[in-house]
Design a protein around this motif. Structure first.
Motif, PDB file in Angstrom:
ATOM      1  N   PRO A 155       7.621  -8.630 -12.283  1.00 52.99           N
ATOM      2  CA  PRO A 155       8.869  -9.108 -11.661  1.00 52.99           C
ATOM      3  C   PRO A 155       9.100  -8.471 -10.293  1.00 52.99           C
ATOM      4  CG  PRO A 155       9.231  -8.654 -13.982  1.00 52.99           C
ATOM      5  CD  PRO A 155       7.859  -8.163 -13.673  1.00 52.99           C
ATOM      6  N   GLU A 156       8.733  -7.206 -10.142  1.00 54.37           N
ATOM      7  CA  GLU A 156       8.919  -6.524  -8.868  1.00 54.37           C
ATOM      8  C   GLU A 156       8.016  -7.129  -7.792  1.00 54.37           C
ATOM      9  OE1 GLU A 156      10.262  -4.135 -12.172  1.00 54.37           O
ATOM     10  OE2 GLU A 156       8.275  -4.981 -11.747  1.00 54.37           O
ATOM     11  N   GLN A 157       6.780  -7.460  -8.165  1.00 54.22           N
ATOM     12  CA  GLN A 157       5.866  -8.078  -7.206  1.00 54.22           C
ATOM     13  C   GLN A 157       6.330  -9.482  -6.826  1.00 54.22           C
ATOM     14  OE1 GLN A 157       2.328  -7.543  -9.577  1.00 54.22           O
ATOM     15  NE2 GLN A 157       1.514  -5.963  -8.211  1.00 54.22           N
ATOM     16  N   THR A 158       6.843 -10.222  -7.786  1.00 52.13           N
ATOM     17  CA  THR A 158       7.343 -11.564  -7.496  1.00 52.13           C
ATOM     18  C   THR A 158       8.488 -11.513  -6.501  1.00 52.13           C
ATOM     19  OG1 THR A 158       6.692 -12.361  -9.687  1.00 52.13           O
ATOM     20  CG2 THR A 158       8.365 -13.636  -8.508  1.00 52.13           C
ATOM     21  N   GLN A 159       9.418 -10.572  -6.695  1.00 49.62           N
ATOM     22  CA  GLN A 159      10.554 -10.426  -5.780  1.00 49.62           C
ATOM     23  C   GLN A 159      10.080  -9.998  -4.396  1.00 49.62           C
ATOM     24  OE1 GLN A 159      13.642 -11.316  -6.213  1.00 49.62           O
ATOM     25  NE2 GLN A 159      14.257 -10.654  -4.163  1.00 49.62           N
ATOM     26  N   ALA A 160       9.129  -9.057  -4.353  1.00 51.65           N
ATOM     27  CA  ALA A 160       8.590  -8.592  -3.068  1.00 51.65           C
ATOM     28  C   ALA A 160       7.871  -9.721  -2.339  1.00 51.65           C
ATOM     29  CB  ALA A 160       7.649  -7.411  -3.289  1.00 51.65           C
ATOM     30  N   TYR A 161       7.200 -10.580  -3.097  1.00 54.16           N
ATOM     31  CA  TYR A 161       6.463 -11.707  -2.515  1.00 54.16           C
ATOM     32  C   TYR A 161       7.432 -12.687  -1.854  1.00 54.16           C
ATOM     33  CZ  TYR A 161       3.179 -15.679  -2.437  1.00 54.16           C
ATOM     34  OH  TYR A 161       2.385 -16.724  -2.049  1.00 54.16           O
ATOM     35  N   VAL A 162       8.528 -13.020  -2.545  1.00 57.33           N
ATOM     36  CA  VAL A 162       9.518 -13.948  -1.995  1.00 57.33           C
ATOM     37  C   VAL A 162      10.137 -13.367  -0.723  1.00 57.33           C
ATOM     38  CG1 VAL A 162      11.741 -15.065  -2.405  1.00 57.33           C
ATOM     39  CG2 VAL A 162      10.010 -15.014  -4.221  1.00 57.33           C
ATOM     40  N   GLU A 163      10.478 -12.088  -0.761  1.00 54.29           N
ATOM     41  CA  GLU A 163      11.080 -11.435   0.402  1.00 54.29           C
ATOM     42  C   GLU A 163      10.097 -11.370   1.569  1.00 54.29           C
ATOM     43  OE1 GLU A 163      12.378  -7.684  -1.086  1.00 54.29           O
ATOM     44  OE2 GLU A 163      14.050  -8.527  -2.250  1.00 54.29           O
TER      45      GLU A 163
ATOM     46  N   GLN B  96       5.941 -22.141  -1.176  1.00 59.35           N
ATOM     47  CA  GLN B  96       7.232 -21.515  -0.877  1.00 59.35           C
ATOM     48  C   GLN B  96       8.147 -22.465  -0.120  1.00 59.35           C
ATOM     49  OE1 GLN B  96       6.899 -18.731  -3.187  1.00 59.35           O
ATOM     50  NE2 GLN B  96       8.554 -18.289  -1.747  1.00 59.35           N
TER      51      GLN B  96
END
Length: 361
Positions: A30-38, A69
């Motif tokens: 989940p942390e990587q997914t959020q970092a990817y979107v940002e 995206q």
């Protein structure tokens, strides 16, 4: 799929220097997914409401990731089935495109359109055009920003590691030739041929790790995965150096030519040769040489109707480069071999010269 209902992906490298490799990612946390979107919002400018254009094939990593995206965030998403320079300008004008992802070859082809054709299309809607996939000649980017304004962003990375650096228009104008600063949390290091880590400023092989991307392995080639890693970082296959916190590229490691003990980076020569009047595109590479081990060859694709000679090209290069960097052999091609993204298959040009040499370097 990964464990349970987690999803992982497999993307293939372009294969311009060898056979394409399947890059199989682990499921993202989940942390990587959020970092990817940002990261995509800050690097590609993809925010809700934009009007976006994809001019490259979706089976390549960058257009694919950008397209997915954009599908989630854009008000308008235009997919161009095959790049055509005038059609691209028409699409930008018709759909009031604000955001796009391209490669430098596309810039060159648009800039070489006749002035009266370029002037037919209003491109003032553009706000953020990201380019990646290959080095962009300085003169090309300067001319493009004189036309489009300071809206050209540059990223550097690879299928294996993701987006490692970003150069904003202002950053590039202040530091021409750089490919930007590392993206948030990204580690970048340089190693020599003996595997020693080099200090900032020294030229070496580039290794990186981007925290927004899950780890990977090569499909059916796990041993290859281990061979590209040092100290937890992964090789990008390129040679470069860091100066003032910004990354500068020299060339692909596999493209470097050793001429009588001197390292020559073909990308430098290609950037100059691309600007020669009448040249549509080119590729420079090493071929066997009995005296010097390797010497330089250039494959040139002329503009339609252009009349070019070997002497003209040599004279142009001699006035801009050191003598030893001017290719000894220059051949003309009606069309250079390319993949759909526009990248030149340089190995197809190089291989015939090495087939009977009894060596590869």
């Amino acid at each position: 799929r990964g464990k349970g209902d987690e999803i992982s992906v497999i993307l293939y490298t372009s294969g311009t220097t060898g056979h394409p490799k399947g890059v199989k990612r682990e499921p993202a946390t989940p942390e990587q997914t959020q970092a990817y979107v940002e990261m995509f919002a800050s690097v590609y400018g993809l925010k809700p409401g934009v009007r976006a254009l994809v001019s490259g094939p979706l089976y390549h990593a960058s257009p694919n990731a950008y397209g997915r995206q954009a599908l989630l965030t854009a008000d308008v998403l235009v997919l161009q089935s095959k790049f055509d320079p005038e059609e691209t300008l028409e699409l930008i004008a018709r759909h009031r495109i604000e955001n796009a992802v391209m490669v430098p070859t596309m810039f060159v082809r648009m800039l070489k359109l006749p002035r009266e054709v370029r002037d037919r299309y209003d491109v003032r809607s553009l706000r953020w055009v990201t380019h990646t996939g290959a080095p962009c000649p300085r003169e090309v980017k300067q001319e493009l920003m004189a036309w489009w304004g300071p809206v050209v962003y540059e990223t550097y990375g690879g299928t294996e590691v993701g987006t490692a650096t970003l150069a904003t228009p202002q950053d590039w104008l202040e530091h021409p030739g750089c490919v930007g600063r590392p993206t948030p949390g990204t580690q970048v290091a340089f190693y020599d041929e003996a595997g020693r880590r080099l200090p900032e400023g020294e030229i070496g092989e580039i290794y990186a790790r981007v925290p927004a991307y899950a780890d990977f392995t090569y499909l059916n080639h796990e041993e290859k995965r281990r061979s590209v890693e040092r100290d937890g970082l992964v090789s990008l296959g390129d040679i470069g150096y860091m100066k003032d916190g910004r990354l500068y590229l020299c060339d692909r490691r596999s493209d470097m030519v050793i001429f009588g003990g001197t390292n020559i980076y073909p990308a430098e020569i290609e950037m100059v040769l691309t600007q020669c009047p009448g040249v549509k595109d080119c590729a420079v590479f090493g071929i066997p040489d009995e005296d010097f081990g390797e010497s330089l060859a250039a494959a040139v694709e002329p503009m339609p109707g252009a009349e070019l000679s070997v002497e003209q090209i040599r004279e142009y290069l001699m006035s801009r480069l050191a003598k030893y960097k001017v290719p000894r052999r220059i051949d003309f091609y009606a069309a250079l071999p390319r993949e759909d993204s526009g990248k030149i298959f340089k190995r197809r040009l190089r291989e015939p010269f090495w087939q009977n040499a009894g060596r590869r370097i």
